[in-house]
Design an enzyme around this catalytic site. Structure first.
Site, PDB file in Angstrom:
ATOM      1  N   GLU A 130    -135.679-117.055 -24.499  1.00 56.64           N
ATOM      2  CA  GLU A 130    -135.501-117.467 -25.895  1.00 56.64           C
ATOM      3  C   GLU A 130    -135.188-116.282 -26.812  1.00 56.64           C
ATOM      4  O   GLU A 130    -134.397-116.398 -27.752  1.00 56.64           O
ATOM      5  CB  GLU A 130    -136.760-118.178 -26.396  1.00 56.64           C
ATOM      6  CG  GLU A 130    -136.679-118.682 -27.829  1.00 56.64           C
ATOM      7  CD  GLU A 130    -135.660-119.794 -28.001  1.00 56.64           C
ATOM      8  OE1 GLU A 130    -134.684-119.583 -28.753  1.00 56.64           O
ATOM      9  OE2 GLU A 130    -135.833-120.864 -27.381  1.00 56.64           O
ATOM     10  N   LYS A 206    -124.360-113.076 -27.198  1.00 58.18           N
ATOM     11  CA  LYS A 206    -125.166-114.212 -27.646  1.00 58.18           C
ATOM     12  C   LYS A 206    -124.344-115.501 -27.657  1.00 58.18           C
ATOM     13  O   LYS A 206    -124.840-116.572 -27.309  1.00 58.18           O
ATOM     14  CB  LYS A 206    -125.729-113.918 -29.034  1.00 58.18           C
ATOM     15  CG  LYS A 206    -126.722-112.755 -29.045  1.00 58.18           C
ATOM     16  CD  LYS A 206    -127.081-112.322 -30.450  1.00 58.18           C
ATOM     17  CE  LYS A 206    -128.071-111.170 -30.442  1.00 58.18           C
ATOM     18  NZ  LYS A 206    -128.376-110.668 -31.793  1.00 58.18           N
ATOM     19  N   GLY A 308    -135.839-107.369 -34.744  1.00 60.42           N
ATOM     20  CA  GLY A 308    -137.093-106.720 -35.129  1.00 60.42           C
ATOM     21  C   GLY A 308    -138.141-106.895 -34.053  1.00 60.42           C
ATOM     22  O   GLY A 308    -138.145-107.899 -33.321  1.00 60.42           O
TER      23      GLY A 308
END
EC number: 1.1.1.3
Length: 434
Positions: A130, A206, A308
């Site tokens: 994920e 992606k 992040g």
């Protein structure tokens, strides 16, 4: 049934250190959610003495990653080192020794995902990922599970925070690309070498993962048409503003008619103008968002921080809970779904629209000759406007949908016309109904 599950973590950088922190701080909650305690068995790093964001308990750091992932007392492996090697070899070693794996490695999945999925299938273990696409945003699980009974037709996403920050600054402050990039680097949103982000490599990986899941077909990064944002100018952004639009780097995955009328997959990453009324236009700063269209559910949007340490670790721990539960139940979740085996369309056959800015001689007949160039290649003009006079005359043309090859040929013809001094900007237009 084991009375506890032991986890090996590969990498202790910004994401790995947050995974280690959350495993410790949320130990009680994780045990309750999984059904058994989840313990840290070891952390593999390249250098034992390197500074780290969190303190790793004594005796858990090691530089021998292969030995760690193949240990008999390790049940689950989390890979957050990134890159192709040694990540691929370590994941395969973990799976072959009976471990379930959670990874955030978009580059590896986009390059060689089938090899990893086949290895997981062979040993009956999970491979979850994920965190590989949009940080904390839950998008892969909805595509794989929540929308499993639906037919997804399009996925449109802002999946790179660095480029979104740069384009947002160019739109809101009027800054040029270089100035906005320097600000992104000062704030820590861009790497010292920003190539992977600004040239679209990160977003392309992606997009390959999103298309594979959405359309049940194997799509690699090499299948994705890729353009970055380094050629986007302040003038492009200003022109978009004049059209009440913004420029975004978009990952676009969609079903299109292929050879013989069969569905084919179109996958591309490039900057594009989208109207300010589109939900993706309001995605600011370094945030990500993915817009999904399906036949039954309609339009859905997933939004949040796309990168992040802590946000990405959140997605990693979500996968960890799932694979740990499956391990306790001696079962596995959904593996690769590639049954549709759809072809991937070349970019030239992809249907799109163009915004073209042309510096022209200000004389009679120029507009007609430009319109003729579009017509000769079968491209219909939606709007055209003229700005300035004399040496500063410019035509701005927005086309209706045509194949990318037709539009590219039109632009080449324009560049060879005597009345055209320069084609100053060519950008695709998305998110506008025909």
């Amino acid at each position: 049934m084991p009375d506890r599950l032991r986890v090996a973590v590969l990498g202790c950088g910004s994401v790995g250190s947050q995974v280690v922190r959350l495993l410790d701080e949320q130990a009680d909650d994780l045990a309750a959610r999984v059904g058994a305690p989840v313990e840290l068995a070891g952390v593999a790093v390249r250098r034992l003495e390197a500074p780290r964001e969190v303190e790793v308990p004594d005796g858990l750091l090691t530089t021998d990653a292969t030995a760690l992932v193949t240990r008999d007392d390790v049940d689950l492996v989390i890979e957050v080192i990134g890159g192709i090697e040694p990540a691929r070899s370590l994941i395969l070693a973990a799976l072959e020794s009976g471990k379930s794996v959670v990874t955030a490695n978009k580059a590896l999945l986009a390059e060689d995902g089938p090899t990893l999925f086949e290895a997981a299938e062979k040993v009956g273990r999970d491979l979850y990922y994920e965190a590989a696409v949009a940080g904390a945003i839950p998008i892969l699980r909805p595509l794989r599970e929540s929308l499993a009974g639906d037919r997804v037709t399009r996925v449109l996403g802002i999946v790179n925070g660095t480029t979104n920050f740069i384009l947002d600054r160019m739109d809101t402050s009027g800054a040029g690309f270089t100035e906005a990039l320097e600000e992104a680097q000062e704030l820590g949103y861009a790497e010292a070498d920003p190539t992977a982000d600004v040239e679209g490599f990160d977003a392309a990986a992606k997009a390959a993962i999103l298309a594979s899941l959405a359309f049940h077909s194997r799509v690699t990064a090499n299948d994705v048409h890729r353009e970055g944002i380094s050629d986007v100018t302040a003038a492009d952004v200003a022109s978009a503003r004049d059209m009440n639009s913004v420029v975004k780097l978009l990952a676009i995955c969609e079903l299109r008619d292929g050879v013989g009328g069969d569905d084919a997959v179109s996958v591309r990453v490039h900057p594009a103008m989208i109207p300010r009324s589109h939900p993706l236009a309001s995605v600011r700063e370094a945030y990500n968002a993915v817009f999904v269209e399906s036949e039954a559910a309609g339009q859905l949007m997933f939004y949040g921080p796309g990168a992040g340490g802590a946000p990405t670790a959140s997605a990693v721990l979500g996968d960890l809970v799932t694979v740990a539960r499956n391990r306790l139940a001696d079962t596995r979740g959904a593996g690769e779904s590639a049954y549709a085996d759809r072809a991937v369309l070349p970019m030239g056959e992809t249907v799109t629209r163009y915004h073209v800015a042309i510096d022209v001689d200000d004389r009679a007949g120029v507009l007609a000759s430009v319109a003729t160039a579009f017509a000769e290649h079968g491209v219909s003009i939606q709007t055209v406007r003229q700005e300035g006079r004399g040496a500063d005359a410019q035509l701005v043309v927005v086309s209706h949908e045509s194949t990318d090859a037709q539009l590219a040929a039109t632009v080449e013809t324009l560049r060879g016309m005597p009345a055209v001094r320069e084609v100053t900007s060519v950008m695709r237009v998305e998110g506008v109904a025909e």
